[in-house]
Design an enzyme around this catalytic site. Structure first.
Site, PDB file in Angstrom:
ATOM      1  N   ASP A 185       1.585  10.282   3.896  1.00 39.19           N
ATOM      2  CA  ASP A 185       2.336  11.106   4.834  1.00 39.19           C
ATOM      3  C   ASP A 185       1.382  12.061   5.536  1.00 39.19           C
ATOM      4  O   ASP A 185       1.216  13.209   5.148  1.00 39.19           O
ATOM      5  CB  ASP A 185       3.414  11.889   4.077  1.00 39.19           C
ATOM      6  CG  ASP A 185       4.446  12.434   5.035  1.00 39.19           C
ATOM      7  OD1 ASP A 185       4.419  12.064   6.221  1.00 39.19           O
ATOM      8  OD2 ASP A 185       5.293  13.231   4.590  1.00 39.19           O
ATOM      9  N   LYS A 240      10.796   3.282   2.525  1.00 39.88           N
ATOM     10  CA  LYS A 240      10.792   4.731   2.333  1.00 39.88           C
ATOM     11  C   LYS A 240      11.435   5.069   0.995  1.00 39.88           C
ATOM     12  O   LYS A 240      12.522   4.560   0.687  1.00 39.88           O
ATOM     13  CB  LYS A 240      11.596   5.411   3.443  1.00 39.88           C
ATOM     14  CG  LYS A 240      11.032   5.145   4.826  1.00 39.88           C
ATOM     15  CD  LYS A 240       9.872   6.032   5.129  1.00 39.88           C
ATOM     16  CE  LYS A 240      10.283   6.997   6.190  1.00 39.88           C
ATOM     17  NZ  LYS A 240       9.314   7.907   6.644  1.00 39.88           N
ATOM     18  N   LYS A 252       2.236   4.566   1.508  1.00 41.42           N
ATOM     19  CA  LYS A 252       2.389   5.043   2.881  1.00 41.42           C
ATOM     20  C   LYS A 252       2.093   6.546   2.871  1.00 41.42           C
ATOM     21  O   LYS A 252       2.905   7.343   2.403  1.00 41.42           O
ATOM     22  CB  LYS A 252       3.795   4.767   3.398  1.00 41.42           C
ATOM     23  CG  LYS A 252       3.966   5.112   4.851  1.00 41.42           C
ATOM     24  CD  LYS A 252       5.258   4.534   5.388  1.00 41.42           C
ATOM     25  CE  LYS A 252       5.407   4.760   6.878  1.00 41.42           C
ATOM     26  NZ  LYS A 252       5.405   6.173   7.256  1.00 41.42           N
ATOM     27  N   GLU A 256       0.848  -1.204   0.000  1.00 41.28           N
ATOM     28  CA  GLU A 256       0.000   0.000   0.000  1.00 41.28           C
ATOM     29  C   GLU A 256       0.872   1.236   0.000  1.00 41.28           C
ATOM     30  O   GLU A 256       2.029   1.183   0.416  1.00 41.28           O
ATOM     31  CB  GLU A 256      -0.837   0.050   1.288  1.00 41.28           C
ATOM     32  CG  GLU A 256      -1.778  -1.101   1.417  1.00 41.28           C
ATOM     33  CD  GLU A 256      -2.553  -1.048   2.737  1.00 41.28           C
ATOM     34  OE1 GLU A 256      -2.598   0.022   3.367  1.00 41.28           O
ATOM     35  OE2 GLU A 256      -3.103  -2.093   3.090  1.00 41.28           O
ATOM     36  N   CYS A 316      21.008  41.209  17.464  1.00 41.31           N
ATOM     37  CA  CYS A 316      20.640  41.097  16.056  1.00 41.31           C
ATOM     38  C   CYS A 316      21.894  41.256  15.187  1.00 41.31           C
ATOM     39  O   CYS A 316      22.658  42.214  15.377  1.00 41.31           O
ATOM     40  CB  CYS A 316      19.611  42.164  15.707  1.00 41.31           C
ATOM     41  SG  CYS A 316      19.287  42.284  13.948  1.00 41.31           S
ATOM     42  N   TYR A 336      -6.939   2.209   6.435  1.00 41.68           N
ATOM     43  CA  TYR A 336      -6.171   1.071   5.944  1.00 41.68           C
ATOM     44  C   TYR A 336      -6.295  -0.208   6.758  1.00 41.68           C
ATOM     45  O   TYR A 336      -5.901  -1.262   6.307  1.00 41.68           O
ATOM     46  CB  TYR A 336      -4.691   1.426   5.744  1.00 41.68           C
ATOM     47  CG  TYR A 336      -4.036   2.180   6.871  1.00 41.68           C
ATOM     48  CD1 TYR A 336      -3.609   3.486   6.679  1.00 41.68           C
ATOM     49  CD2 TYR A 336      -3.840   1.604   8.106  1.00 41.68           C
ATOM     50  CE1 TYR A 336      -3.005   4.200   7.700  1.00 41.68           C
ATOM     51  CE2 TYR A 336      -3.229   2.298   9.132  1.00 41.68           C
ATOM     52  CZ  TYR A 336      -2.814   3.596   8.924  1.00 41.68           C
ATOM     53  OH  TYR A 336      -2.213   4.295   9.934  1.00 41.68           O
ATOM     54  N   CYS A 340      14.201  40.035  16.617  1.00 42.01           N
ATOM     55  CA  CYS A 340      14.730  41.371  16.846  1.00 42.01           C
ATOM     56  C   CYS A 340      13.511  42.283  16.841  1.00 42.01           C
ATOM     57  O   CYS A 340      12.719  42.250  15.899  1.00 42.01           O
ATOM     58  CB  CYS A 340      15.667  41.741  15.698  1.00 42.01           C
ATOM     59  SG  CYS A 340      16.082  43.485  15.689  1.00 42.01           S
ATOM     60  N   CYS A 400      15.625  48.222  12.422  1.00 44.00           N
ATOM     61  CA  CYS A 400      16.697  47.292  12.059  1.00 44.00           C
ATOM     62  C   CYS A 400      16.811  47.233  10.523  1.00 44.00           C
ATOM     63  O   CYS A 400      15.802  47.013   9.850  1.00 44.00           O
ATOM     64  CB  CYS A 400      16.346  45.929  12.628  1.00 44.00           C
ATOM     65  SG  CYS A 400      17.324  44.598  11.969  1.00 44.00           S
ATOM     66  N   CYS A 439      21.427  44.920  13.318  1.00 42.86           N
ATOM     67  CA  CYS A 439      21.358  46.217  14.000  1.00 42.86           C
ATOM     68  C   CYS A 439      21.993  46.179  15.380  1.00 42.86           C
ATOM     69  O   CYS A 439      22.055  47.202  16.058  1.00 42.86           O
ATOM     70  CB  CYS A 439      19.912  46.682  14.119  1.00 42.86           C
ATOM     71  SG  CYS A 439      18.968  45.704  15.284  1.00 42.86           S
TER      72      CYS A 439
HETATM   73  S1  IVH Z   1      -0.274   0.112   8.375  1.00 38.00           S
HETATM   74  C1  IVH Z   1       1.408  -1.639  12.650  1.00 38.00           C
HETATM   75  N1  IVH Z   1      -0.678   1.394   6.202  1.00 38.00           N
HETATM   76  O1  IVH Z   1       2.771   4.827   8.898  1.00 38.00           O
HETATM   77  C2  IVH Z   1       1.234  -0.380  11.912  1.00 38.00           C
HETATM   78  N2  IVH Z   1       0.341   2.579   7.997  1.00 38.00           N
HETATM   79  O2  IVH Z   1       5.182   3.930  10.715  1.00 38.00           O
HETATM   80  C3  IVH Z   1       0.390  -0.646  10.720  1.00 38.00           C
HETATM   81  N3  IVH Z   1       0.873   4.907   7.478  1.00 38.00           N
HETATM   82  O3  IVH Z   1       1.634   5.084  12.201  1.00 38.00           O
HETATM   83  C4  IVH Z   1       0.285   0.573   9.931  1.00 38.00           C
HETATM   84  N4  IVH Z   1       0.092   4.894   5.429  1.00 38.00           N
HETATM   85  O4  IVH Z   1       0.513   6.491  10.456  1.00 38.00           O
HETATM   86  C5  IVH Z   1      -0.195   1.481   7.439  1.00 38.00           C
HETATM   87  N5  IVH Z   1      -1.116   2.379   4.168  1.00 38.00           N
HETATM   88  C6  IVH Z   1      -0.650   2.475   5.410  1.00 38.00           C
HETATM   89  C7  IVH Z   1      -0.094   3.663   5.940  1.00 38.00           C
HETATM   90  C8  IVH Z   1       0.392   3.668   7.238  1.00 38.00           C
HETATM   91  C9  IVH Z   1       0.667   5.638   6.368  1.00 38.00           C
HETATM   92  C10 IVH Z   1       1.537   5.427   8.695  1.00 38.00           C
HETATM   93  C11 IVH Z   1       0.767   5.217   9.955  1.00 38.00           C
HETATM   94  C12 IVH Z   1       1.688   4.523  10.918  1.00 38.00           C
HETATM   95  C13 IVH Z   1       3.021   4.748  10.291  1.00 38.00           C
HETATM   96  C14 IVH Z   1       3.882   3.565  10.532  1.00 38.00           C
END
Ligand code: IVH
Length: 669
Positions: free
Chosen positions: A120, A315, A118, A116, A408, A227, A426, A431, A411
């Site tokens: 942010d 990552k 991830k 999936e 600063c 998720y 400042c 300034c 100034c």
């Molecule tokens: S599964 C046991 N799926 O990533 C944890 N996490 O470092 C299972 N996150 O705290 C998490 N997208 O905030 C999962 N598709 C995804 C995700 C996801 C973002 C984040 C989540 C979690 C962190 C894990």
């Protein structure tokens, strides 16, 4: 209320829920906006007539729940773990080998992985009891989070009710995010208002979720992907993908790109695809989540105290390069904020040469223990702004730790750091570094709008000592300007004319241009319209300022502090003597009150005037321009090629006007 009406209310609510789901979760509306609007209006009407029928899960009740002074702490029924990170394919292979080792009786090719995106954003947990959303909480430290139910309810793709046939109690988990476009929109507004910018959509989403007023969360367009399930009263699933199908069927927004990979080779191929595809998404993803699909295998694999052994985060690699810090200097911004910046040995990274990187603030430097001479790894965050990732270990003798200056750098006045703030400032109004930034702001289009007064001219005027205050601009002579580098006679005259032309700009523009902290265009316009002249405004006590609608304590305090500084008042008086108007033009009952309390949204391209001009006009007449359409919007001024905002306005049944109708409304035709 009779039985028939009771039934009608329930049926209307179900219909709206169905269409909200189609619109916000599935992106495929099934009825016209007009029809939706009719149904919504009918429900509102019945709920108004029978207030006893109102329940918190009605689709009309998304915004408005109460948040206490502080968010309540809640304990998660099952801890919300995080994931171990991997940064390259070899580490993903090592994860797969660990899985194989811990499942000795299982054939390698019977291990499926679900991959999936991830997201942010921020992890949250939503709890439903008997089909009703009863609680929404942040992840917090994984054991305990904060109750942010009222704010999460404003996210349209969060179902307020789900079918309770299968589960009486279920807690689902997901990630709240801010779309990239919304992030840009909010930062643009913050920039205009002289406020600090959010570093990334994640921080902006966190900010929007942790406000005490759900109406603010509602005004930021947050999204969510669910998720997984955290807690459920019945264990019925065999695989994660099956569980996600059920989440989808219950109406939760499950991401469309989740993929079951039948073996590890497929998993690797899928990862490869996303390395470039991720940039096309409308939301930030910082990697992929790779997890064993079978729930019985997961049980066998178990977890460490922090991470499950059945999943890992991959990552995405940002290009990283090593360089060296040659020097750390402190930059002074318009509001006097002092930002430490590292000068680097120039390096090429992700498409451009980087020779400076912000170190943000004192705490950040201390946390990373960054020192002059250190070799550091840098990368471009979001591929745009370079950031320090870490210090490269070296056995060389290091310099002493960095110390913020006490004065600063420009100034030499003392600098201050207020309690609870990370920024040193400042506060000397004259300034020179601040002055350059302040003059740039003063001359900008939305302030005094002085053409030809660009950064190069300003730098020279300040550096030569000729301009020390705003009022000095109005004493400039053509000869002095022509003397500056790259200034021909003609350009000097143009600048003199432009400065002259700015004198009648009016109090609102002047107030905004003065760059008082927290006073953006909106606040300046409210104050100018309310008090009419600087002479009156300067006498107003804090208590009275604070009471002005939309002003509040922060702006009131900042303005009062500004007005209490003698140098500021002296300069403004000088401006007045030199012919700068300190009154708001034509302040009278009619002109200020005509659109009082009316909220406008502008969309599409206008032909007779620019959006900024329309905004200025509306605000002058007491109205307010906001960027997103809501039920509170009174008018949507739609130009050519109006897009989503117009659609939404139609859907909500708002008053939509064209340019001609707008002009009629404000009495211009
Ligand atoms: S599964 C046991 N799926 O990533 C944890 N996490 O470092 C299972 N996150 O705290 C998490 N997208 O905030 C999962 N598709 C995804 C995700 C996801 C973002 C984040 C989540 C979690 C962190 C894990």
């Amino acid at each position: 209320m009779n039985e028939i009406e009771k039934k009608e209310i329930e049926s209307l609510r179900n219909t709206i829920r169905r269409h909200d789901h189609l619109y916000y979760v599935k992106n495929s509306p099934a009825i016209s906006d007009r029809e939706y609007d009719r149904i919504y209006g009918r429900l509102k009407e019945l709920e108004k007539k029978y207030p006893e029928s109102l329940t918190s899960d009605s689709p009309t009740q998304r915004v408005g729940g109460k948040v206490e002074q502080r968010f309540r702490q809640v304990v998660h029924p099952i801890p919300m773990l995080s994931l171990d990170n991997t940064y390259n394919i070899d580490e993903v292979r090592a994860f797969h080998q660990r899985v194989l080792k811990n499942l000795p009786d299982i054939q390698e090719d019977s291990i499926e992985y679900v991959v999936e995106l991830k997201f942010d954003g921020l992890a949250v947990a939503l709890t439903y009891e008997n089909g009703k959303l009863v609680r929404g909480a942040t992840r917090g430290d994984g054991i305990q989070g904060e109750d942010i139910t009222a704010n999460l309810k404003t996210i349209r793709s969060v179902p307020l009710t789900i079918s309770s046939e299968l589960f009486k109690k279920i807690e689902v988990r997901g990630e709240v995010y801010m779309p990239k476009k919304e992030f840009q929109r909010i930062n643009t507004i913050r920039e205009e208002d002289g406020e600090s910018l959010f570093a990334n959509p994640r921080n902006a989403a966190a900010g929007a979720l942790r406000v005490l007023d759900p109406a603010i969360t509602d005004s930021r367009k947050l999204g969510i992907f669910i998720y997984t399930i955290g807690f459920v009263d019945k264990d019925v699933f065999k695989t994660h993908s099956e569980l996600q199908k059920q989440l989808d069927a219950l109406g939760f927004p499950v991401n469309e790109y989740n993929q079951v990979c039948l073996n590890f080779e497929e998993t690797l191929a899928f990862i490869e695809q996303w390395k470039t595809k991720k940039d096309d998404l409308n939301y930030e993803v910082d990697g992929l989540v790779i997890q064993v699909n079978s729930l019985s295998y997961r049980k066998k694999l178990g977890s460490t105290s922090k991470f499950p052994r059945w999943a890992v985060a991959y990552k995405f690699e940002a290009e990283q390069v090593v360089t060296q810090i040659l020097d750390i200097v402190c930059q002074v911004g318009r509001t006097g904020s002092i930002t430490p910046v590292a000068n680097l040995r120039p390096v090429f990274v992700s498409g451009s040469t980087v020779s400076r990187v912000t170190l943000h603030n004192e705490d950040e430097i201390n946390r990373k223990d960054i020192r002059v001479g250190d070799r550091i790894v840098i990368e471009k965050a979001g591929e745009i702004i370079p950031k320090v990732v870490r210090i490269v270990d070296s056995s060389n003798k290091r310099n002493t730790p960095f110390k913020m200056p006490t004065n600063c750098p420009e100034c030499q006045e003392r600098i201050f750091r207020s309690e609870g703030e990370v920024v040193w400032r400042c506060i000397n109004a004259i300034c020179p570094a601040q002055l350059k930034e302040r003059l740039k702001h003063f001359a900008s289009r939305k302030a005094m709008d002085i053409d030809h007064l660009g950064p190069t001219v300003i730098d020279q005027l300040v550096e030569s000592g000729r301009v020390k205050t705003f009022s000095d601009l109005y004493t400039l002579k053509k000869d002095e300007i022509a003397y500056l580098e790259r200034m021909a006679d003609k350009s000097a005259q143009n600048l003199i004319d432009a400065i002259e032309k700015s004198k009648p700009a009016g109090l609102a523009r002047l107030l905004f241009g003065l760059g008082v902290r927290h006073i953006g265009q909106r606040a300046a316009s409210i104050l100018a319209n309310k008090f009419g002249s600087f002479k009156i405004l300067r006498e107003i006590a804090y208590e009275e300022l604070e009471k002005v609608m939309e002003i509040g304590p922060v702006i009131a305090e900042s303005l009062r502090n500004f007005l209490d500084q003698k140098t500021n008042i002296q300069d403004i008086e000088k401006l007045s003597k030199l012919g700068v108007i300190l009154e708001e033009h034509e302040v009278n009952e009619k002109s200020t009150g005509m659109l009082l309390g009316k909220q406008f949204v502008l969309t599409g391209t206008l032909s007779g005037f620019s959006r900024d001009e329309a905004k200025e006009r509306i605000e002058f007449l007491g109205g307010r321009v906001v960027s997103s359409v809501s039920k509170k919007t009174n008018y949507v001024l739609a130009g050519k090629d109006a897009g989503l905002k117009l659609q939404k306005a139609q859907k909500l049944g708002l008053t939509i006007i064209n340019e001609q109708e707008f002009l009629k409304l404000i009495g211009s035709v």
